[in-house]
Design a protein around this motif. Sequence first.
Motif, PDB file in Angstrom:
ATOM      1  N   PHE A 154       0.857  -1.188  -0.043  1.00  0.00           N
ATOM      2  CA  PHE A 154       0.016   0.147   0.087  1.00  0.00           C
ATOM      3  C   PHE A 154       0.860   1.326  -0.050  1.00  0.00           C
ATOM      4  CE2 PHE A 154      -3.946  -2.335   1.396  1.00  0.00           C
ATOM      5  CZ  PHE A 154      -4.891  -1.597   0.368  1.00  0.00           C
ATOM      6  N   THR A 155       1.977   1.281   0.827  1.00  0.00           N
ATOM      7  CA  THR A 155       2.891   2.315   0.730  1.00  0.00           C
ATOM      8  C   THR A 155       3.662   2.441  -0.422  1.00  0.00           C
ATOM      9  OG1 THR A 155       4.579   1.064   1.558  1.00  0.00           O
ATOM     10  CG2 THR A 155       3.357   1.978   3.254  1.00  0.00           C
ATOM     11  N   PHE A 156       3.711   1.523  -1.302  1.00  0.00           N
ATOM     12  CA  PHE A 156       4.367   1.875  -2.527  1.00  0.00           C
ATOM     13  C   PHE A 156       3.104   1.991  -3.621  1.00  0.00           C
ATOM     14  CE2 PHE A 156       7.870  -1.602  -1.436  1.00  0.00           C
ATOM     15  CZ  PHE A 156       8.617  -0.578  -0.698  1.00  0.00           C
ATOM     16  N   GLY A 157       1.916   2.338  -3.157  1.00  0.00           N
ATOM     17  CA  GLY A 157       1.047   2.752  -4.107  1.00  0.00           C
ATOM     18  C   GLY A 157       0.333   1.578  -4.905  1.00  0.00           C
ATOM     19  N   ALA A 158       0.239   0.409  -4.357  1.00  0.00           N
ATOM     20  CA  ALA A 158      -0.452  -0.708  -5.238  1.00  0.00           C
ATOM     21  C   ALA A 158      -1.855  -0.424  -4.806  1.00  0.00           C
ATOM     22  CB  ALA A 158       0.045  -1.989  -4.522  1.00  0.00           C
ATOM     23  N   SER A 159      -2.740  -1.074  -5.701  1.00  0.00           N
ATOM     24  CA  SER A 159      -4.062  -1.012  -5.615  1.00  0.00           C
ATOM     25  C   SER A 159      -4.522  -2.381  -5.052  1.00  0.00           C
ATOM     26  CB  SER A 159      -4.782  -0.754  -7.048  1.00  0.00           C
ATOM     27  OG  SER A 159      -4.335  -2.025  -7.823  1.00  0.00           O
ATOM     28  N   LYS A 160      -5.646  -2.612  -4.698  1.00  0.00           N
ATOM     29  CA  LYS A 160      -6.159  -3.714  -3.929  1.00  0.00           C
ATOM     30  C   LYS A 160      -6.090  -4.819  -5.150  1.00  0.00           C
ATOM     31  CE  LYS A 160      -9.331  -1.817  -0.444  1.00  0.00           C
ATOM     32  NZ  LYS A 160     -10.807  -2.048   0.065  1.00  0.00           N
ATOM     33  N   ARG A 161      -6.516  -4.491  -6.312  1.00  0.00           N
ATOM     34  CA  ARG A 161      -6.347  -5.606  -7.224  1.00  0.00           C
ATOM     35  C   ARG A 161      -4.847  -6.025  -7.485  1.00  0.00           C
ATOM     36  NH1 ARG A 161      -9.064  -4.686 -13.166  1.00  0.00           N
ATOM     37  NH2 ARG A 161     -10.822  -4.670 -11.384  1.00  0.00           N
ATOM     38  N   GLN A 162      -3.932  -4.899  -7.500  1.00  0.00           N
ATOM     39  CA  GLN A 162      -2.460  -5.589  -7.701  1.00  0.00           C
ATOM     40  C   GLN A 162      -1.995  -6.475  -6.313  1.00  0.00           C
ATOM     41  OE1 GLN A 162      -0.894  -1.618  -8.248  1.00  0.00           O
ATOM     42  NE2 GLN A 162      -0.516  -2.013 -10.454  1.00  0.00           N
ATOM     43  N   ILE A 163      -2.536  -6.031  -5.192  1.00  0.00           N
ATOM     44  CA  ILE A 163      -2.112  -6.700  -4.160  1.00  0.00           C
ATOM     45  C   ILE A 163      -2.428  -8.157  -4.143  1.00  0.00           C
ATOM     46  CG2 ILE A 163      -2.422  -7.116  -1.694  1.00  0.00           C
ATOM     47  CD1 ILE A 163      -2.395  -3.722  -1.340  1.00  0.00           C
ATOM     48  N   PHE A 164      -3.874  -8.269  -4.658  1.00  0.00           N
ATOM     49  CA  PHE A 164      -4.454  -9.535  -4.849  1.00  0.00           C
ATOM     50  C   PHE A 164      -3.528 -10.277  -5.754  1.00  0.00           C
ATOM     51  CE2 PHE A 164      -7.340 -12.348  -7.028  1.00  0.00           C
ATOM     52  CZ  PHE A 164      -7.569 -13.281  -5.907  1.00  0.00           C
ATOM     53  N   TRP A 165      -3.291 -10.099  -7.072  1.00  0.00           N
ATOM     54  CA  TRP A 165      -2.842 -10.723  -7.935  1.00  0.00           C
ATOM     55  C   TRP A 165      -1.304 -10.996  -7.670  1.00  0.00           C
ATOM     56  CZ3 TRP A 165      -5.395 -13.620 -11.379  1.00  0.00           C
ATOM     57  CH2 TRP A 165      -6.541 -13.162 -11.791  1.00  0.00           C
ATOM     58  N   LYS A 166      -0.671 -10.008  -7.077  1.00  0.00           N
ATOM     59  CA  LYS A 166       0.984 -10.076  -6.815  1.00  0.00           C
ATOM     60  C   LYS A 166       1.225 -10.671  -5.350  1.00  0.00           C
ATOM     61  CE  LYS A 166       2.005  -8.336 -10.643  1.00  0.00           C
ATOM     62  NZ  LYS A 166       2.815  -8.739 -11.604  1.00  0.00           N
ATOM     63  N   LEU A 167       0.378 -10.691  -4.607  1.00  0.00           N
ATOM     64  CA  LEU A 167       0.491 -11.148  -3.127  1.00  0.00           C
ATOM     65  C   LEU A 167      -0.315 -12.334  -2.760  1.00  0.00           C
ATOM     66  CD1 LEU A 167       2.438 -10.895  -0.563  1.00  0.00           C
ATOM     67  CD2 LEU A 167       0.662  -9.120   0.129  1.00  0.00           C
ATOM     68  N   LYS A 168      -1.331 -11.983  -2.649  1.00  0.00           N
ATOM     69  CA  LYS A 168      -2.422 -12.927  -2.066  1.00  0.00           C
ATOM     70  C   LYS A 168      -2.664 -14.229  -2.750  1.00  0.00           C
ATOM     71  CE  LYS A 168      -5.348  -9.864   0.984  1.00  0.00           C
ATOM     72  NZ  LYS A 168      -6.569  -9.707   1.387  1.00  0.00           N
ATOM     73  N   LEU A 169      -2.784 -14.068  -4.176  1.00  0.00           N
ATOM     74  CA  LEU A 169      -2.985 -15.355  -4.948  1.00  0.00           C
ATOM     75  C   LEU A 169      -1.860 -16.134  -5.091  1.00  0.00           C
ATOM     76  CD1 LEU A 169      -4.961 -16.708  -7.126  1.00  0.00           C
ATOM     77  CD2 LEU A 169      -3.799 -15.186  -8.850  1.00  0.00           C
ATOM     78  N   PRO A 170      -0.597 -15.638  -5.199  1.00  0.00           N
ATOM     79  CA  PRO A 170       0.484 -16.644  -5.066  1.00  0.00           C
ATOM     80  C   PRO A 170       0.709 -17.166  -3.650  1.00  0.00           C
ATOM     81  CG  PRO A 170       1.297 -14.656  -6.311  1.00  0.00           C
ATOM     82  CD  PRO A 170      -0.007 -14.533  -5.603  1.00  0.00           C
ATOM     83  N   ALA A 171       0.343 -16.606  -2.517  1.00  0.00           N
ATOM     84  CA  ALA A 171       0.361 -17.180  -1.210  1.00  0.00           C
ATOM     85  C   ALA A 171      -0.895 -18.059  -0.884  1.00  0.00           C
ATOM     86  CB  ALA A 171       0.001 -16.090  -0.196  1.00  0.00           C
ATOM     87  N   ALA A 172      -1.955 -18.049  -1.744  1.00  0.00           N
ATOM     88  CA  ALA A 172      -2.843 -18.965  -1.655  1.00  0.00           C
ATOM     89  C   ALA A 172      -2.993 -19.997  -2.341  1.00  0.00           C
ATOM     90  CB  ALA A 172      -4.403 -18.248  -1.921  1.00  0.00           C
ATOM     91  N   LEU A 173      -1.811 -20.092  -3.609  1.00  0.00           N
ATOM     92  CA  LEU A 173      -1.770 -21.067  -4.308  1.00  0.00           C
ATOM     93  C   LEU A 173      -1.643 -22.489  -3.968  1.00  0.00           C
ATOM     94  CD1 LEU A 173      -0.056 -20.026  -7.643  1.00  0.00           C
ATOM     95  CD2 LEU A 173      -2.285 -20.954  -7.516  1.00  0.00           C
ATOM     96  N   PRO A 174      -0.543 -22.665  -2.864  1.00  0.00           N
ATOM     97  CA  PRO A 174      -0.486 -24.075  -2.072  1.00  0.00           C
ATOM     98  C   PRO A 174      -1.469 -24.518  -1.206  1.00  0.00           C
ATOM     99  CG  PRO A 174       1.417 -22.729  -1.711  1.00  0.00           C
ATOM    100  CD  PRO A 174       0.355 -21.610  -2.391  1.00  0.00           C
TER     101      PRO A 174
END
Length: 250
Positions: A154-174
Amino acid sequence: MRKANRGNLPAAGLTLALVMLWQAAAMGMDAAYILPSPWLVLVRLWELRGPLFSAHLPATMAVVGVGLGISIVLGLGLAMLMDASPAAEKALYPLIVASQTIPTTALAPLFVLWFGYGLWSKVLVAVLITFFPIAITVFDGFRSVKTEMTELLFTFGASKRQIFWKLKLPAALPYFFSAIKMAIPLSVIGAAIGEWLGAQSGLGYFSRRMMTQLDGAGVFAPILLLSIAAMLMVAMVSMIEKRVITWRGQ
């Protein structure tokens, strides 16, 4: 290659021990219509290979495939909705848990009455059993992301969609692949239950028909085929998981 073979030795040894125990129990009971020996089951499976492989196995796999596909879409949708909205989580989570307290064997005959002996009565049983582990496990995967990482993006200016695709989705894949490996045997069980209680084809239906004929080996043959099919499907998912999640060992 040698390490992989050595890793399979414990499973092979345990399987052999269980088969020997089964053989001893069958010999001690001496009632093949109740507990046939493993050899009799294999012989009966070979004798019934025509109807089993040409008609009943495809019917069951169709139920499993459609049910699993619907469960994946439904489970992922519920997990994403609960992750995006705390209000949705509070509203849906108890209902998802409550859906698993309903006896499946009580609903399956009702599904047959509502939808007949076709595909959808069995598919609904499979979906009712399998969507729960997918929804809950993937939701836990989304929740496993550390708050500090989300705040950093968020501090780097990422949107919720970017956080989902770049952070949450890879974390949830396993978690997703673990959920699929849990859902496959459950979908097979759901399909078999639906076919057992009301169907005109399928391995569950065939097993019930063999039971009415007091054919113990004929009852176990489609069950063995179901187990093999489920294990092959889980093995395929595990292979895909290793190719997709390349960072797990890092």
